[in-house]
Design an enzyme around this catalytic site. Structure first.
Site, PDB file in Angstrom:
ATOM      1  N   THR A 296      -1.525   5.620   2.268  1.00 26.76           N
ATOM      2  CA  THR A 296      -2.801   4.910   2.158  1.00 26.76           C
ATOM      3  C   THR A 296      -2.913   3.966   3.352  1.00 26.76           C
ATOM      4  O   THR A 296      -1.982   3.229   3.658  1.00 26.76           O
ATOM      5  CB  THR A 296      -2.875   4.101   0.849  1.00 26.76           C
ATOM      6  OG1 THR A 296      -2.838   5.000  -0.260  1.00 26.76           O
ATOM      7  CG2 THR A 296      -4.150   3.290   0.784  1.00 26.76           C
TER       8      THR A 296
ATOM      9  N   LEU B  54       0.868  -1.168   0.000  1.00 23.58           N
ATOM     10  CA  LEU B  54       0.000   0.000   0.000  1.00 23.58           C
ATOM     11  C   LEU B  54       0.907   1.221   0.000  1.00 23.58           C
ATOM     12  O   LEU B  54       1.977   1.212   0.603  1.00 23.58           O
ATOM     13  CB  LEU B  54      -0.894   0.033   1.252  1.00 23.58           C
ATOM     14  CG  LEU B  54      -1.919  -1.086   1.422  1.00 23.58           C
ATOM     15  CD1 LEU B  54      -2.675  -0.900   2.740  1.00 23.58           C
ATOM     16  CD2 LEU B  54      -2.886  -1.125   0.253  1.00 23.58           C
ATOM     17  N   ASP B  55       0.493   2.283  -0.688  1.00 20.06           N
ATOM     18  CA  ASP B  55       1.268   3.516  -0.641  1.00 20.06           C
ATOM     19  C   ASP B  55       1.458   3.942   0.806  1.00 20.06           C
ATOM     20  O   ASP B  55       0.606   3.673   1.667  1.00 20.06           O
ATOM     21  CB  ASP B  55       0.552   4.639  -1.407  1.00 20.06           C
ATOM     22  CG  ASP B  55       0.502   4.391  -2.908  1.00 20.06           C
ATOM     23  OD1 ASP B  55       1.307   3.580  -3.393  1.00 20.06           O
ATOM     24  OD2 ASP B  55      -0.343   5.013  -3.569  1.00 20.06           O
ATOM     25  N   LYS B  56       2.535   4.629   1.075  1.00 20.48           N
ATOM     26  CA  LYS B  56       2.852   5.056   2.441  1.00 20.48           C
ATOM     27  C   LYS B  56       1.670   5.758   3.095  1.00 20.48           C
ATOM     28  O   LYS B  56       1.347   5.503   4.264  1.00 20.48           O
ATOM     29  CB  LYS B  56       4.076   5.977   2.422  1.00 20.48           C
ATOM     30  CG  LYS B  56       4.473   6.512   3.794  1.00 20.48           C
ATOM     31  CD  LYS B  56       5.697   7.401   3.701  1.00 20.48           C
ATOM     32  CE  LYS B  56       6.064   7.964   5.067  1.00 20.48           C
ATOM     33  NZ  LYS B  56       7.264   8.847   4.998  1.00 20.48           N
TER      34      LYS B  56
ATOM     35  N   ARG C 107      -5.519   6.025  -7.700  1.00 24.26           N
ATOM     36  CA  ARG C 107      -5.284   7.468  -7.726  1.00 24.26           C
ATOM     37  C   ARG C 107      -5.263   7.993  -9.160  1.00 24.26           C
ATOM     38  O   ARG C 107      -5.843   9.039  -9.467  1.00 24.26           O
ATOM     39  CB  ARG C 107      -3.978   7.787  -6.997  1.00 24.26           C
ATOM     40  CG  ARG C 107      -4.007   7.411  -5.519  1.00 24.26           C
ATOM     41  CD  ARG C 107      -2.628   7.344  -4.898  1.00 24.26           C
ATOM     42  NE  ARG C 107      -1.998   8.660  -4.837  1.00 24.26           N
ATOM     43  CZ  ARG C 107      -0.738   8.865  -4.450  1.00 24.26           C
ATOM     44  NH1 ARG C 107       0.028   7.816  -4.131  1.00 24.26           N
ATOM     45  NH2 ARG C 107      -0.250  10.073  -4.396  1.00 24.26           N
TER      46      ARG C 107
END
Length: 333
Positions: free
Chosen positions: A152, A148-150, A258
């Site tokens: 998110t 997961l993105d940092k 996104r």
């Protein structure tokens, strides 16, 4: 210009010294010539950090002209190549001998990377799981089978055994994983339900960003459904001020949701990279009051068949307080 470089090392730092006899050249170029082991970009970063001095006085700008004298560069300690265990609290949703499922907070990177060497999920897992963490991901990413993105938040799985790692990787490769995310968006996609299928790859104008491409890239599929809208459209037939959108992933490309929502004219609120355009004043005020400082994106659902036991598992979590507060404020628009 003559440079006589010497290295003075102690347990923590490395100090390089070089004497420049003549000046007049741009400083960062002169330093790159004087310290051939350091790139110009690295020297510019060290200058910005105040790690370069002339005759004992710190220098902050590489664009100024070099002056004769003794230049000293202090290099910080080298970060360890192997991630270190850190006792970071984790919200564990499920754990057995083969895998662990956690609710990752926003602000935590999945694994160490340049500029984020500590405080990551890997550091926390090394402390929590000890030697049981799968090593297939390599020394820098043990146990990591997806990211997961940092910034998110949400449900994420890591492998503790090699057989679980191999099985989970196969599930992700064939997209046999249920993954649904909740996003709060500027406006809302139109129509209110549909599938976005595009090619996603590196942007030709900014290599740090991903983009929808006409050719090249990799196929990316996202199903979406607008669950709620907030605020009346500014004009008849226009978009609402904001929306709550559920996105189900059928592929797992970098920044996929996104990029896809932005391509529909409904970027995620708080997204510093893909959130082009400014929300309405009332939405901006709600974002500020909620204290949202990241993209309003939460991995709400993760479902899969346990790769070792064959048990069907499904986990669902609520968005964290910043998103819940923002949604409540948007409800009053």
């Amino acid at each position: 210009m003559v440079a006589d470089e010497q290295s003075l090392e102690d347990d923590d730092t490395t100090v390089l010294e070089a004497r420049i006899e003549t000046g007049g050249v741009r400083l960062d170029k002169a330093l790159a010539d004087a310290f051939p082991t350091l790139s110009r970009a690295r020297l510019q970063a060290l200058l910005a950090e105040g790690a370069v001095s002339l005759d004992g006085e710190a220098i902050g700008s590489g664009s100024s002209k070099a002056r004769p004298g003794l230049y000293t560069v202090t290099l910080p300690p080298v970060a360890p190549a192997t991630p270190q265990p850190e006792a970071i609290p984790l919200t564990v949703l499920y754990e057995d001998a083969d895998l662990i499922v956690i609710d990752k907070p926003a602000g935590m990177a999945a694994h160490p990377a340049p500029g984020t060497e500590s405080g990551t999920l890997v550091n926390a897992l090394l402390a929590h799981c000890g030697d049981s963490l799968s090593g297939i991901g390599g020394v820098a990413r043990p146990g990591i089978v997806h990211r997961l993105d940092k910034d998110t938040s949400g449900v994420m799985i890591a492998a503790k055994s090699d057989r679980a790692h191999a099985g989970l990787s196969a599930l992700f490769a064939t997209h046999d994983i249920e993954r649904t995310y909740i996003a709060l968006t500027r406006g809302a996609p139109n129509p209110t339900k549909g599938r976005i299928e595009t090619q996603i790859g590196r942007s030709s104008s900014d290599r740090k960003k991903m983009a929808v491409l006409k050719s090249g890239g990799r196929n990316a599929i996202t199903d979406y459904e607008v669950q709620r809208t907030f605020g009346e459209p500014a004009r008849a037939g226009g978009a609402p001020l904001a929306g709550r959108v559920a996105c189900t992933l059928h592929t797992g490309r970098t920044h996929q949701i996104r990029v896809h929502l932005a391509s529909k004219g409904a970027p995620i609120l708080g997204d510093p990279v893909y959130g082009s355009g400014s929300p309405a004043a009332a939405v901006r005020a709600a974002v500020a009051e909620a204290g949202l400082t990241r993209q309003a994106l939460h991995a709400a659902v993760l479902g899969f068949v346990h790769p070792v036991t064959g048990e069907a598992l499904r986990f669902e979590t609520l968005p964290p307080p910043d998103m819940q507060t923002l949604e409540a404020l948007l409800s009053d628009l």
